[in-house]
Write a protein that holds these residues in place. Sequence first.
Motif, PDB file in Angstrom:
ATOM      1  N   PRO A   1      -4.163  -0.879  -0.961  1.00  0.00           N
ATOM      2  CA  PRO A   1      -2.854   0.010  -1.133  1.00  0.00           C
ATOM      3  C   PRO A   1      -2.877   1.261  -1.712  1.00  0.00           C
ATOM      4  CG  PRO A   1      -2.288  -2.151  -1.764  1.00  0.00           C
ATOM      5  CD  PRO A   1      -3.944  -2.208  -1.722  1.00  0.00           C
TER       6      PRO A   1
ATOM      7  N   ALA B   1      -7.782  -4.633  10.535  1.00  0.00           N
ATOM      8  CA  ALA B   1      -6.837  -4.193   9.394  1.00  0.00           C
ATOM      9  C   ALA B   1      -7.083  -2.885   9.037  1.00  0.00           C
ATOM     10  CB  ALA B   1      -6.552  -5.331   8.382  1.00  0.00           C
ATOM     11  N   THR B   2      -5.956  -2.397   8.844  1.00  0.00           N
ATOM     12  CA  THR B   2      -6.011  -0.789   8.191  1.00  0.00           C
ATOM     13  C   THR B   2      -6.723  -1.005   6.838  1.00  0.00           C
ATOM     14  OG1 THR B   2      -3.749  -0.729   7.156  1.00  0.00           O
ATOM     15  CG2 THR B   2      -4.464  -0.005   9.477  1.00  0.00           C
TER      16      THR B   2
ATOM     17  N   THR C   1      -9.057   1.557  10.310  1.00  0.00           N
ATOM     18  CA  THR C   1      -9.302   0.187  10.387  1.00  0.00           C
ATOM     19  C   THR C   1     -10.767   0.144   9.758  1.00  0.00           C
ATOM     20  OG1 THR C   1     -10.536   0.230  12.659  1.00  0.00           O
ATOM     21  CG2 THR C   1      -8.013  -0.311  12.719  1.00  0.00           C
TER      22      THR C   1
ATOM     23  N   ASP D   1      -4.602   4.532   7.312  1.00  0.00           N
ATOM     24  CA  ASP D   1      -4.275   4.065   8.777  1.00  0.00           C
ATOM     25  C   ASP D   1      -5.508   3.906   9.608  1.00  0.00           C
ATOM     26  OD1 ASP D   1      -4.889   6.892   9.137  1.00  0.00           O
ATOM     27  OD2 ASP D   1      -3.301   7.016  10.511  1.00  0.00           O
TER      28      ASP D   1
ATOM     29  N   GLU E   1      -4.010  -2.023   4.209  1.00  0.00           N
ATOM     30  CA  GLU E   1      -3.698  -3.247   3.943  1.00  0.00           C
ATOM     31  C   GLU E   1      -4.653  -4.126   3.005  1.00  0.00           C
ATOM     32  OE1 GLU E   1      -2.634  -5.374   7.785  1.00  0.00           O
ATOM     33  OE2 GLU E   1      -3.498  -3.647   8.620  1.00  0.00           O
ATOM     34  N   HIS E   2      -5.760  -3.647   2.679  1.00  0.00           N
ATOM     35  CA  HIS E   2      -6.694  -4.188   1.745  1.00  0.00           C
ATOM     36  C   HIS E   2      -6.820  -3.308   0.452  1.00  0.00           C
ATOM     37  CE1 HIS E   2      -8.527  -7.267   4.291  1.00  0.00           C
ATOM     38  NE2 HIS E   2      -8.848  -6.126   5.272  1.00  0.00           N
TER      39      HIS E   2
END
Length: 390
Positions: A140, A133-134, A151, A149, A137-138
């Motif tokens: 914001p 995940a980027t 990972t 962006d 995503e964890h």
Amino acid sequence: MTEIIPALTSRPPRYPHATSEPTLDTWQDAPHNRWAFANVSEFVATAAIPAHPRHRNGVPWLDRLVGVDDLDQRLEDAYTDALVVVRKGELIAEYYREGFSPVDRHLLMSVSKSLCGITVGALIDDGLIDPAATVAEHVPELAGSAYGDATVAQVMDMTVAVDYSEDYRDPDSHVRAQDRIAGWRPLHEGDPEDTYAFLSSLRASGPHGQRFQYCSADTDVLAWIVEEVTGRRYAEVLSERLWQRLDCADDASVTVDAAGFPFANGGISCTARDLARVGELMLAGGELGGRRIVSEHWVRQTLAGGDPELARDSAIRQTHPGASYRNQWWSTGNARGNVYAVGIHGQYIWLDPPTGVVVVKMSSCPEPVTVAWNDVHSALFRDICRSFDR
């Protein structure tokens, strides 16, 4: 609730040979660092990383390391504060300079990164962090930064392309700015108010994943992810997921900034014996004392190292031509498969898979890092580990 211990305002007697008292500006520099690395809480606010009580018997002497020539002198010449050698659960030998003892904590500098890596690995195992995940995503809040962006795996392996200078001697570098924001040096006008704001301000310098770039900010991003996915302070998670499960004998600590954010990339202090348990965990495949702390898969991945081609421009290649970086640990790429954690001024966990030996070294070398010091330490660890080949 994590207990925050404020920095003390009084100063102890200066270290012998120093011409002045250590200050927030000078405590990391020789000769002050020889005293200060064992007394970080005198300068910087810290958070406790509690341990469960445990005892180990005996204090072996260095003469158990048969076949290592001039070891006492080599340790003194390398500004050694502590050396611990463990093999398959047995404390083989240890050394402490005058004024430092087995129960004293010492600053780990960037060895702290490798402890963060294990903690993130454990959370990956539990499905709380997705390495594919980027970061955004964890977390914001990092969407518009260099990390948005990238990972999680790229952050772990330091292949994030970020506009960041790691020059420890340049007062205008990003790493020195992090020192100031973390409370390690006096703040400058215009510095971000805390590490959250600093990390959010960093910008990308190109596409991610194409080359290795050593960047201390990466580890603090990982710590932010840890706090975000657990809803708890980093020190609490590190205590629960690593320190207590390792059954360490003594509390560790980590320095924190004005917002209570941990200096995960370099701010942990602990005893040499407890640090050796981290090395034992890695050589034991992620399980120690009957406790599974991190998966065997994650450990195997880490010990295998990363893609050496990505680190082709790294200075460490002058000492270890096949060096690479994976999950916040260094791989030498040599025939013995040596993997290690390292911090500036001579902090190490050195793993020797063929013999099952772990070497921990805590130091106060005058210079942060040089090829010459890398060579000195590599030769020292090589000779210690080879003494077990006989």
